[in-house]
Design a protein around this motif. Structure first.
Motif, PDB file in Angstrom:
ATOM      1  N   ARG A   1      33.960  33.796  48.203  1.00 58.40           N
ATOM      2  CA  ARG A   1      33.784  35.234  48.297  1.00 58.40           C
ATOM      3  C   ARG A   1      34.652  35.924  47.243  1.00 58.40           C
ATOM      4  NH1 ARG A   1      32.640  38.756  53.449  1.00 58.40           N
ATOM      5  NH2 ARG A   1      31.945  36.727  54.188  1.00 58.40           N
ATOM      6  N   VAL A   2      34.002  36.609  46.311  1.00 56.58           N
ATOM      7  CA  VAL A   2      34.716  37.270  45.220  1.00 56.58           C
ATOM      8  C   VAL A   2      35.379  38.545  45.738  1.00 56.58           C
ATOM      9  CG1 VAL A   2      34.459  38.422  42.981  1.00 56.58           C
ATOM     10  CG2 VAL A   2      33.166  36.334  43.480  1.00 56.58           C
ATOM     11  N   ASN A   3      36.673  38.696  45.435  1.00 56.57           N
ATOM     12  CA  ASN A   3      37.349  39.932  45.858  1.00 56.57           C
ATOM     13  C   ASN A   3      37.978  40.708  44.700  1.00 56.57           C
ATOM     14  OD1 ASN A   3      39.495  38.280  45.267  1.00 56.57           O
ATOM     15  ND2 ASN A   3      40.365  38.248  47.340  1.00 56.57           N
ATOM     16  N   ARG A   4      37.967  40.109  43.485  1.00 53.59           N
ATOM     17  CA  ARG A   4      38.573  40.802  42.348  1.00 53.59           C
ATOM     18  C   ARG A   4      37.951  40.291  41.055  1.00 53.59           C
ATOM     19  NH1 ARG A   4      44.353  39.219  40.263  1.00 53.59           N
ATOM     20  NH2 ARG A   4      44.610  40.600  38.458  1.00 53.59           N
ATOM     21  N   ILE A   5      37.653  41.239  40.159  1.00 50.41           N
ATOM     22  CA  ILE A   5      37.145  40.891  38.835  1.00 50.41           C
ATOM     23  C   ILE A   5      37.978  41.646  37.807  1.00 50.41           C
ATOM     24  CG2 ILE A   5      35.198  41.031  37.247  1.00 50.41           C
ATOM     25  CD1 ILE A   5      33.332  40.723  39.643  1.00 50.41           C
ATOM     26  N   ALA A   6      38.700  40.902  36.960  1.00 50.20           N
ATOM     27  CA  ALA A   6      39.581  41.501  35.959  1.00 50.20           C
ATOM     28  C   ALA A   6      39.021  41.240  34.567  1.00 50.20           C
ATOM     29  CB  ALA A   6      40.992  40.919  36.086  1.00 50.20           C
ATOM     30  N   GLN A   7      38.928  42.322  33.776  1.00 48.91           N
ATOM     31  CA  GLN A   7      38.361  42.202  32.440  1.00 48.91           C
ATOM     32  C   GLN A   7      39.352  42.693  31.378  1.00 48.91           C
ATOM     33  OE1 GLN A   7      33.977  42.944  32.144  1.00 48.91           O
ATOM     34  NE2 GLN A   7      34.332  44.289  33.901  1.00 48.91           N
ATOM     35  N   THR A   8      39.430  41.954  30.275  1.00 47.47           N
ATOM     36  CA  THR A   8      40.221  42.342  29.111  1.00 47.47           C
ATOM     37  C   THR A   8      39.345  42.158  27.882  1.00 47.47           C
ATOM     38  OG1 THR A   8      41.082  40.117  28.720  1.00 47.47           O
ATOM     39  CG2 THR A   8      42.330  41.526  30.251  1.00 47.47           C
ATOM     40  N   LYS A   9      39.887  42.456  26.720  1.00 50.72           N
ATOM     41  CA  LYS A   9      39.125  42.244  25.491  1.00 50.72           C
ATOM     42  C   LYS A   9      38.759  40.780  25.307  1.00 50.72           C
ATOM     43  CE  LYS A   9      40.931  46.189  22.866  1.00 50.72           C
ATOM     44  NZ  LYS A   9      41.670  46.589  21.639  1.00 50.72           N
ATOM     45  N   ALA A  10      39.604  39.898  25.843  1.00 44.47           N
ATOM     46  CA  ALA A  10      39.387  38.459  25.651  1.00 44.47           C
ATOM     47  C   ALA A  10      38.278  37.893  26.520  1.00 44.47           C
ATOM     48  CB  ALA A  10      40.678  37.708  25.920  1.00 44.47           C
ATOM     49  N   GLY A  11      37.973  38.552  27.635  1.00 43.92           N
ATOM     50  CA  GLY A  11      36.954  38.019  28.543  1.00 43.92           C
ATOM     51  C   GLY A  11      37.133  38.525  29.951  1.00 43.92           C
ATOM     52  N   VAL A  12      36.697  37.726  30.903  1.00 46.28           N
ATOM     53  CA  VAL A  12      36.692  38.165  32.302  1.00 46.28           C
ATOM     54  C   VAL A  12      37.189  37.043  33.199  1.00 46.28           C
ATOM     55  CG1 VAL A  12      34.248  37.517  32.478  1.00 46.28           C
ATOM     56  CG2 VAL A  12      35.209  39.061  34.162  1.00 46.28           C
ATOM     57  N   LYS A  13      37.913  37.436  34.263  1.00 46.97           N
ATOM     58  CA  LYS A  13      38.376  36.478  35.259  1.00 46.97           C
ATOM     59  C   LYS A  13      37.878  36.921  36.633  1.00 46.97           C
ATOM     60  CE  LYS A  13      42.468  34.879  32.770  1.00 46.97           C
ATOM     61  NZ  LYS A  13      43.934  34.702  32.786  1.00 46.97           N
ATOM     62  N   VAL A  14      37.315  35.969  37.353  1.00 52.54           N
ATOM     63  CA  VAL A  14      36.770  36.239  38.687  1.00 52.54           C
ATOM     64  C   VAL A  14      37.639  35.544  39.720  1.00 52.54           C
ATOM     65  CG1 VAL A  14      34.769  35.974  40.190  1.00 52.54           C
ATOM     66  CG2 VAL A  14      34.435  36.441  37.751  1.00 52.54           C
ATOM     67  N   TYR A  15      38.194  36.319  40.656  1.00 52.41           N
ATOM     68  CA  TYR A  15      39.100  35.791  41.667  1.00 52.41           C
ATOM     69  C   TYR A  15      38.397  35.754  43.027  1.00 52.41           C
ATOM     70  CZ  TYR A  15      42.750  36.727  38.198  1.00 52.41           C
ATOM     71  OH  TYR A  15      43.510  36.735  37.049  1.00 52.41           O
ATOM     72  N   CYS A  16      38.616  34.670  43.760  1.00 55.43           N
ATOM     73  CA  CYS A  16      37.977  34.487  45.062  1.00 55.43           C
ATOM     74  C   CYS A  16      39.015  34.496  46.176  1.00 55.43           C
ATOM     75  CB  CYS A  16      37.204  33.173  45.097  1.00 55.43           C
ATOM     76  SG  CYS A  16      35.956  33.052  43.794  1.00 55.43           S
TER      77      CYS A  16
ATOM     78  N   SER B   1      27.835  45.608  48.287  1.00 52.45           N
ATOM     79  CA  SER B   1      28.909  44.634  48.113  1.00 52.45           C
ATOM     80  C   SER B   1      29.724  44.872  46.855  1.00 52.45           C
ATOM     81  CB  SER B   1      28.331  43.210  48.081  1.00 52.45           C
ATOM     82  OG  SER B   1      27.939  42.810  49.374  1.00 52.45           O
ATOM     83  N   LEU B   2      29.191  45.602  45.893  1.00 46.06           N
ATOM     84  CA  LEU B   2      29.944  45.879  44.680  1.00 46.06           C
ATOM     85  C   LEU B   2      31.233  46.639  44.981  1.00 46.06           C
ATOM     86  CD1 LEU B   2      27.044  46.929  42.265  1.00 46.06           C
ATOM     87  CD2 LEU B   2      28.404  44.827  42.158  1.00 46.06           C
ATOM     88  N   LYS B   3      31.183  47.474  46.032  1.00 47.57           N
ATOM     89  CA  LYS B   3      32.360  48.266  46.384  1.00 47.57           C
ATOM     90  C   LYS B   3      33.440  47.426  47.070  1.00 47.57           C
ATOM     91  CE  LYS B   3      30.435  51.531  48.815  1.00 47.57           C
ATOM     92  NZ  LYS B   3      30.377  52.794  49.574  1.00 47.57           N
ATOM     93  N   LYS B   4      33.072  46.237  47.559  1.00 46.36           N
ATOM     94  CA  LYS B   4      34.037  45.369  48.216  1.00 46.36           C
ATOM     95  C   LYS B   4      34.909  44.614  47.201  1.00 46.36           C
ATOM     96  CE  LYS B   4      31.242  44.444  52.344  1.00 46.36           C
ATOM     97  NZ  LYS B   4      30.664  43.379  53.198  1.00 46.36           N
ATOM     98  N   ILE B   5      34.474  44.623  45.951  1.00 53.24           N
ATOM     99  CA  ILE B   5      35.185  43.913  44.900  1.00 53.24           C
ATOM    100  C   ILE B   5      36.148  44.874  44.201  1.00 53.24           C
ATOM    101  CG2 ILE B   5      34.921  42.654  42.713  1.00 53.24           C
ATOM    102  CD1 ILE B   5      32.074  41.905  43.674  1.00 53.24           C
ATOM    103  N   LYS B   6      37.370  44.406  43.938  1.00 54.34           N
ATOM    104  CA  LYS B   6      38.329  45.206  43.174  1.00 54.34           C
ATOM    105  C   LYS B   6      38.087  44.948  41.696  1.00 54.34           C
ATOM    106  CE  LYS B   6      43.223  46.165  42.455  1.00 54.34           C
ATOM    107  NZ  LYS B   6      44.624  45.761  42.774  1.00 54.34           N
ATOM    108  N   TRP B   7      37.607  45.959  41.015  1.00 59.78           N
ATOM    109  CA  TRP B   7      37.293  45.833  39.588  1.00 59.78           C
ATOM    110  C   TRP B   7      38.464  46.364  38.757  1.00 59.78           C
ATOM    111  CZ3 TRP B   7      32.578  43.940  37.622  1.00 59.78           C
ATOM    112  CH2 TRP B   7      31.596  43.680  38.582  1.00 59.78           C
ATOM    113  N   GLU B   8      38.892  45.563  37.779  1.00 55.93           N
ATOM    114  CA  GLU B   8      39.965  45.954  36.868  1.00 55.93           C
ATOM    115  C   GLU B   8      39.477  45.782  35.428  1.00 55.93           C
ATOM    116  OE1 GLU B   8      43.176  43.362  37.863  1.00 55.93           O
ATOM    117  OE2 GLU B   8      43.486  44.246  39.847  1.00 55.93           O
ATOM    118  N   PRO B   9      39.262  46.872  34.673  1.00 52.71           N
ATOM    119  CA  PRO B   9      39.392  48.263  35.103  1.00 52.71           C
ATOM    120  C   PRO B   9      38.294  48.647  36.094  1.00 52.71           C
ATOM    121  CG  PRO B   9      38.454  48.147  32.904  1.00 52.71           C
ATOM    122  CD  PRO B   9      38.869  46.744  33.246  1.00 52.71           C
ATOM    123  N   ALA B  10      38.510  49.766  36.774  1.00 51.29           N
ATOM    124  CA  ALA B  10      37.592  50.191  37.839  1.00 51.29           C
ATOM    125  C   ALA B  10      36.206  50.517  37.284  1.00 51.29           C
ATOM    126  CB  ALA B  10      38.170  51.410  38.548  1.00 51.29           C
ATOM    127  N   LEU B  11      35.215  50.388  38.154  1.00 53.67           N
ATOM    128  CA  LEU B  11      33.864  50.813  37.785  1.00 53.67           C
ATOM    129  C   LEU B  11      33.874  52.305  37.472  1.00 53.67           C
ATOM    130  CD1 LEU B  11      31.815  48.943  40.541  1.00 53.67           C
ATOM    131  CD2 LEU B  11      31.804  48.408  38.100  1.00 53.67           C
TER     132      LEU B  11
END
Length: 351
Positions: A138-153, A172-182
């Protein structure tokens, strides 16, 4: 694949009509096909202009404006609401008209995979490799930088990538913590998009009392719609699915199995006899309480087809989005796959 189209029977105002005994009025039988034909002959620019106008009103009002009334309008409400999962008073006329104008007359269940539609998912998993598919993550966080993206479960695992395709339902998109935010406009679109309330109540009967392999039936009673789920399967037994939409679905979902079969018996008994004694088993699922979507599939309301869908289709940095809620038609495996292909094509070109 095999043909999974049905021949629709009708219960209306206390009378039963088989598939050959009912039709719309001669006027509407002529008028609606002519509207479809005129649309199909338009240029692409004219079609788009019409679609923008249609999106400003709901399907019910547009039908009334085209001269649909009385019994014709009642039957369109009963039939069309099974496609959209809610009353046609809540559906964008653009979403409705284009679905009917750009498909076959029985678009809702044209084809079925022999042996079960789940075979498609199984074939995908075989091609990809079971070892590459992570279930119960279950994905709870998605962190993005210039280098790419990391998905945390939630289970502690993390996956890194250059890009991702997110196919989660809008809720379900709102259940995920997006960094930076949507973006704020994206969150507004997520909050505006509704999902259809649908209740499915499969019923196993000891014999197929409906006596028609291609049987489905719409009714003006609480058990809104029935269809034969075991079409062309060899057995004396058969499964009818009682399919209810909108407020009817919410009511049916909250009742007991005994209440449900009694309600179905009340609807069917005058025309099919004592079906309750033939019932062997039933199950029930209400999509309105599904923890991931809180509905069966996306429902585009008035003035949503273009603004809301357009925003939800935009990428967010390295994240691209897909799913039936972004397809030309909602609620279909075909549409979900089309959006996945489109997202993958964009990623391939971008990389």
């Amino acid at each position: 694949m095999f043909n999974n189209q049905f021949d629709t029977h009708l219960i209306y105002k206390g009378e039963y009509f088989n598939d050959k005994q009912w039709s719309y009025s001669p006027e509407w039988e002529k008028k609606f096909p002519s509207l479809i034909e005129n649309y199909q002959e338009m240029s692409d620019a004219a079609k788009q202009a019409l679609q923008y106008r249609l999106d400003k009103t709901d399907w019910w009002h547009w039908l009334v404006d085209q001269g649909c009334s009385g019994r014709d309008l009642d039957i369109r409400e009963l039939l069309d609401s099974t496609d959209f999962g809610e009353s046609i008073r809540h559906v964008s006329a653009c979403a409705a008209f284009t679905e009917y104008a750009e498909s076959s007359p029985k678009n809702e269940m044209d084809m079925k995979i022999r042996g079960g539609n789940d075979r498609l998912a199984k074939k995908f998993s075989e091609k990809i490799g079971e070892d590459k598919i992570r279930k119960a993550h279950r994905v709870n966080r998605i962190a993005q930088t210039k280098a790419g993206v990391k998905v945390y479960c939630e289970n502690g695992e993390m996956f890194s990538a250059d890009k991702i395709i997110c196919t989660a339902p809008a809720f379900s998109l709102k259940k995920i913590k997006w960094e930076p935010a949507l973006p704020a406009e994206y969150l507004r679109a997520v909050n505006e998009l509704q999902y259809a309330r649908i209740n499915k109540n499969p019923l196993l009967f000891s014999k197929r009392f409906w006596k028609d392999e291609s049987f489905d039936m719409v009714t003006d009673q609480t058990p809104h719609y029935f269809y034969h789920a075991t079409k062309n399967q060899r057995s004396d037994k058969g499964v009818l699915i009682s399919y209810t939409i909108g407020e009817k679905a919410a009511v049916v979902a909250n009742q007991s199995d005994e209440w449900r079969i009694n309600n179905i018996q009340q609807t069917l008994f005058p025309f099919f006899g004592d079906v309750k004694q033939l019932l062997e088993k039933q199950v029930n699922y209400y999509w309105g309480n599904d923890e991931f979507s809180y509905g069966a599939y996306a429902l585009y309301g008035v003035n949503q087809w273009f603004p809301v869908r357009k925003v939800l289709s935009k990428p967010h940095l390295h994240a691209h989005f897909a799913g039936e809620h972004l397809a030309d038609w909602q609620g279909f495996m075909e549409g979900a796959i089309n959006t996945g292909e489109a997202a993958a094509e964009i990623l391939v070109k971008g990389i």
